[in-house]
Scaffold this motif. Structure first.
Motif, PDB file in Angstrom:
ATOM      1  N   THR A 177      20.818 -21.684  28.566  1.00 57.58           N
ATOM      2  CA  THR A 177      22.173 -21.199  28.327  1.00 57.58           C
ATOM      3  C   THR A 177      23.057 -22.182  27.564  1.00 57.58           C
ATOM      4  N   GLU A 186      26.309 -15.120  22.108  1.00 58.66           N
ATOM      5  CA  GLU A 186      26.652 -14.455  23.364  1.00 58.66           C
ATOM      6  C   GLU A 186      25.762 -13.249  23.627  1.00 58.66           C
ATOM      7  N   GLN A 187      25.442 -12.489  22.599  1.00 59.66           N
ATOM      8  CA  GLN A 187      24.592 -11.310  22.768  1.00 59.66           C
ATOM      9  C   GLN A 187      23.206 -11.707  23.280  1.00 59.66           C
ATOM     10  N   ARG A 189      22.451 -14.427  24.992  1.00 59.31           N
ATOM     11  CA  ARG A 189      22.591 -14.901  26.369  1.00 59.31           C
ATOM     12  C   ARG A 189      22.634 -13.740  27.340  1.00 59.31           C
ATOM     13  N   ASP A 190      23.430 -12.725  27.031  1.00 61.31           N
ATOM     14  CA  ASP A 190      23.569 -11.586  27.942  1.00 61.31           C
ATOM     15  C   ASP A 190      22.253 -10.835  28.092  1.00 61.31           C
ATOM     16  N   GLN A 193      19.755 -13.004  30.129  1.00 65.15           N
ATOM     17  CA  GLN A 193      20.112 -13.114  31.542  1.00 65.15           C
ATOM     18  C   GLN A 193      19.770 -11.842  32.299  1.00 65.15           C
ATOM     19  N   LYS A 194      19.995 -10.678  31.700  1.00 65.85           N
ATOM     20  CA  LYS A 194      19.699  -9.404  32.355  1.00 65.85           C
ATOM     21  C   LYS A 194      18.213  -9.231  32.627  1.00 65.85           C
TER      22      LYS A 194
END
Length: 232
Positions: A177, A186-187, A189-190, A193-194
């Motif tokens: 991260t 950011e995209q 990372r999201d 993470q999901k």
């Protein structure tokens, strides 16, 4: 006093691992593609940690030059290969030059570093190769990256046999991260993470902790460690 070589340590996880060893009192050599960059970061690390850090210029994509670049390293206890190049390269629109650079860097380059340093390795030396989760989770554009990260596992198998009793392991992180590449996206990372079962991504400190286990535990050998929080 141990000597540690971290190839590809001018930023990100490689830099964080080099800093940790410098804090622990090791003599640390870091490499970057240019002498200017390697020297600058070595100076920063020395100032941050109070340790001894030397910068060397080394380009993994130019394996014929690697042995000479490593001549200043007279003895080594730990070798870490983090350096890579990023390549979005699909089979339908294949960039041969980009693919060749990546494959050379992570297969021929990594092996050449190990071969060059092996005569100067201590009896209890250990080697750590960085792969990545693209080996298990291909995506559009990862054709060559998926292949070379899988090849890292093959290198662990053969090098651990050829270099015994020197230990050889690999680590395969998922998205980190606070690494420069992921922190700026950011995209990414999201999405990453999901996909984890833990609902969190690793930090560079988490990966450094995994590296230290593989490098320092005297019975850790021929291991391909995935650090991904579990992938759903």
């Amino acid at each position: 006093m141990s000597t540690v070589v971290v190839v590809g340590a001018t930023q990100g996880t490689g830099r964080a691992l080099a800093a940790e060893y410098a804090r622990r009192g090791a003599d640390v050599f870091i490499t970057g593609r240019t002498q200017e960059r390697a020297t600058t970061v070595a100076g920063e690390l020395a100032a941050e940690t109070g340790g001894r850090v030397t910068g060397l210029a080394l380009d993994l994509s130019r394996p014929a030059d690697i042995a000479a670049a490593l001549e200043p390293v007279r003895h080594v206890d730990r070798v870490v290969l983090v350096g890579m190049v990023r390549d979005m390269n699909s089979a339908r629109a294949y960039d041969v030059d980009a693919a060749t650079t990546l494959a050379t860097t992570k297969i021929v380059g990594y092996t050449t570093v190990v071969a060059s340093l092996h005569p100067r390795m201590s009896a209890d030396a250990s080697v750590l190769l960085f792969g990545g989760m693209a080996k298990d989770l291909p995506y559009p554009g990862s054709t060559t990256l998926t292949a070379v990260n899988a090849a890292v596992q093959g290198l662990v198998r053969t090098l651990s046999v050829e270099l015994a009793p020197v230990r050889v392991n690999s680590i395969h992180p998922w998205a980190i991260t606070d690494s420069p590449h992921v922190a700026a996206n950011e995209q990414l990372r999201d999405m990453a993470q999901k996909m984890t079962l833990t609902g969190r991504l690793a930090t560079m400190a988490d990966i450094v902790d995994g590296c230290l286990f593989l490098l320092e535990n005297p019975i850790a050998n021929a291991i391909d460690l995935k650090l991904n929080g579990g992938i759903a």
